[in-house]
Design a protein around this motif. Structure first.
Motif, PDB file in Angstrom:
ATOM      1  N   SER A  28       0.975  -1.325   0.021  1.00  0.00           N
ATOM      2  CA  SER A  28      -0.121  -0.055  -0.587  1.00  0.00           C
ATOM      3  C   SER A  28       1.086   0.462  -0.407  1.00  0.00           C
ATOM      4  CB  SER A  28      -0.495   0.368   0.784  1.00  0.00           C
ATOM      5  OG  SER A  28      -1.647  -1.314   1.000  1.00  0.00           O
ATOM      6  N   PRO A  29       0.408   2.311  -0.904  1.00  0.00           N
ATOM      7  CA  PRO A  29       1.430   3.156  -0.477  1.00  0.00           C
ATOM      8  C   PRO A  29       1.857   3.899   0.760  1.00  0.00           C
ATOM      9  CG  PRO A  29      -0.740   3.274  -2.096  1.00  0.00           C
ATOM     10  CD  PRO A  29      -0.919   2.544  -1.637  1.00  0.00           C
ATOM     11  N   ALA A  30       3.211   4.345   0.894  1.00  0.00           N
ATOM     12  CA  ALA A  30       3.311   4.584   1.844  1.00  0.00           C
ATOM     13  C   ALA A  30       3.312   6.433   1.986  1.00  0.00           C
ATOM     14  CB  ALA A  30       5.095   3.880   2.273  1.00  0.00           C
ATOM     15  N   SER A  31       2.748   6.770   3.431  1.00  0.00           N
ATOM     16  CA  SER A  31       2.723   8.301   3.716  1.00  0.00           C
ATOM     17  C   SER A  31       4.271   8.768   3.786  1.00  0.00           C
ATOM     18  CB  SER A  31       2.415   8.972   5.498  1.00  0.00           C
ATOM     19  OG  SER A  31       3.009   8.442   6.041  1.00  0.00           O
ATOM     20  N   GLU A  32       4.977   9.713   3.879  1.00  0.00           N
ATOM     21  CA  GLU A  32       6.315  10.826   3.651  1.00  0.00           C
ATOM     22  C   GLU A  32       7.204  10.403   5.321  1.00  0.00           C
ATOM     23  OE1 GLU A  32       7.994  12.118   1.498  1.00  0.00           O
ATOM     24  OE2 GLU A  32       6.670  10.858   0.264  1.00  0.00           O
ATOM     25  N   GLU A  33       6.287  10.369   6.580  1.00  0.00           N
ATOM     26  CA  GLU A  33       6.099  10.241   7.512  1.00  0.00           C
ATOM     27  C   GLU A  33       6.744   8.580   7.502  1.00  0.00           C
ATOM     28  OE1 GLU A  33       4.304  10.197  12.036  1.00  0.00           O
ATOM     29  OE2 GLU A  33       3.091  10.876  10.115  1.00  0.00           O
ATOM     30  N   GLN A  34       6.016   7.838   7.261  1.00  0.00           N
ATOM     31  CA  GLN A  34       6.184   6.337   6.847  1.00  0.00           C
ATOM     32  C   GLN A  34       7.511   6.186   6.611  1.00  0.00           C
ATOM     33  OE1 GLN A  34       2.277   4.955   5.739  1.00  0.00           O
ATOM     34  NE2 GLN A  34       2.869   2.827   6.926  1.00  0.00           N
ATOM     35  N   LEU A  35       8.369   6.363   4.963  1.00  0.00           N
ATOM     36  CA  LEU A  35       9.016   6.747   4.412  1.00  0.00           C
ATOM     37  C   LEU A  35      10.663   7.433   5.408  1.00  0.00           C
ATOM     38  CD1 LEU A  35       7.836   7.537   0.814  1.00  0.00           C
ATOM     39  CD2 LEU A  35       8.439   4.791   1.374  1.00  0.00           C
ATOM     40  N   ARG A  36      10.306   8.618   5.628  1.00  0.00           N
ATOM     41  CA  ARG A  36      11.016   8.963   6.427  1.00  0.00           C
ATOM     42  C   ARG A  36      11.849   8.078   7.683  1.00  0.00           C
ATOM     43  NH1 ARG A  36       8.592  14.083   5.885  1.00  0.00           N
ATOM     44  NH2 ARG A  36       7.187  13.862   7.424  1.00  0.00           N
TER      45      ARG A  36
END
Length: 241
Positions: free
Chosen positions: A216-224
């Protein structure tokens, strides 16, 4: 996608190859790892391994006269033994339990490399969409890490590395051949991640994993958050090229 299969992500690789940090990153992208995770003093951040499944795999190896650091190949016809079938029954129940409230589950334990024939049966019986992530690291760096932690000789460590990688390659070759016989493609089922590449560019690695594993597409917060798992001091035992 209607009627999509539940997705099992198996993170494969030799001990001390970076599978723990990779699994930690995948977990921070929102992929469940199960209800019980284990850690030990030599890895305080955790191994990100499902403890129940690790116990079963460790017990099976012991019953077969092996340990995680045995350099001998697995015994002949081990897969057909009663103890292997008993372990398979327990593992199947444990994995089915983990899928009760999710359609994706990831598992990492280097012992899995040696027990992939068991997992093949489990995957088929639970009708899972299996995805493999193979973590690679310079074998001499692996040997240096094992020497520092366990006091292993380079000869022993390199033999272990070869044993695990051969087991992975043999399993994937069988998967690909089976899929080819069915007129299907299989290359997307295995994603190879190099330890150096992960440390050099964790965000690129995360993108590669997200696409390959169809997460599922990750949020910028999740990626960081996932990228922050990688620390400068992880580049131990580097072998000059």
């Amino acid at each position: 996608m209607p009627n999509a299969k539940r997705k099992l992500i198996l993170i494969l690789g030799m001990h001390r190859s970076g599978t723990s940090v990779l699994t930690h990153m995948i977990h921070r992208l929102g992929v469940p790892l199960g209800v019980t995770l284990r850690a030990t003093p030599d890895n305080p951040d955790g191994y990100f391994e499902n403890e129940n499944l690790v116990i079963v795999q460790e017990s099976l190896l012991h019953a077969l006269g092996r340990t995680w650091h045995s350099t001998e190949p697995m015994p002949d016809a081990w897969r057909e033994t009663d103890i292997a079938n008993e372990a398979l029954e327990i593992m199947t129940k444990l994995v089915a339990y983990e899928f009760q409230n999710t359609d994706v589950f990831a598992f990492k334990d280097p012992r899995t490399c040696l027990l992939l024939p068991l997992w093949a049966h489990l995957i088929e019986s639970l009708d899972l969409d299996a995805r493999y992530v193979v973590m690679t690291r310079n074998p001499h760096e692996v040997a240096a890490s094992l020497a520092a932690r366990d006091g292993f000789t380079q000869e022993k460590s390199l033999a272990l590395w070869q044993l695990h990688m051969n087991a992975i390659h043999a399993h994937l070759a069988l998967v690909w051949q089976t899929r080819a016989d069915q007129g299907k493609t299989a290359q997307s089922e295995a994603t190879v991640i190099a330890y150096d590449a992960l440390l050099d560019d964790p965000l690129r690695t995360l993108h590669k994993l997200s696409v390959a594993l169809e997460l599922s597409p990750a949020s910028e917060e999740q990626l960081r958050s996932a990228a922050s798992v990688v620390k400068r001091d992880m580049r131990h035992h580097t072998i000059a090229k």
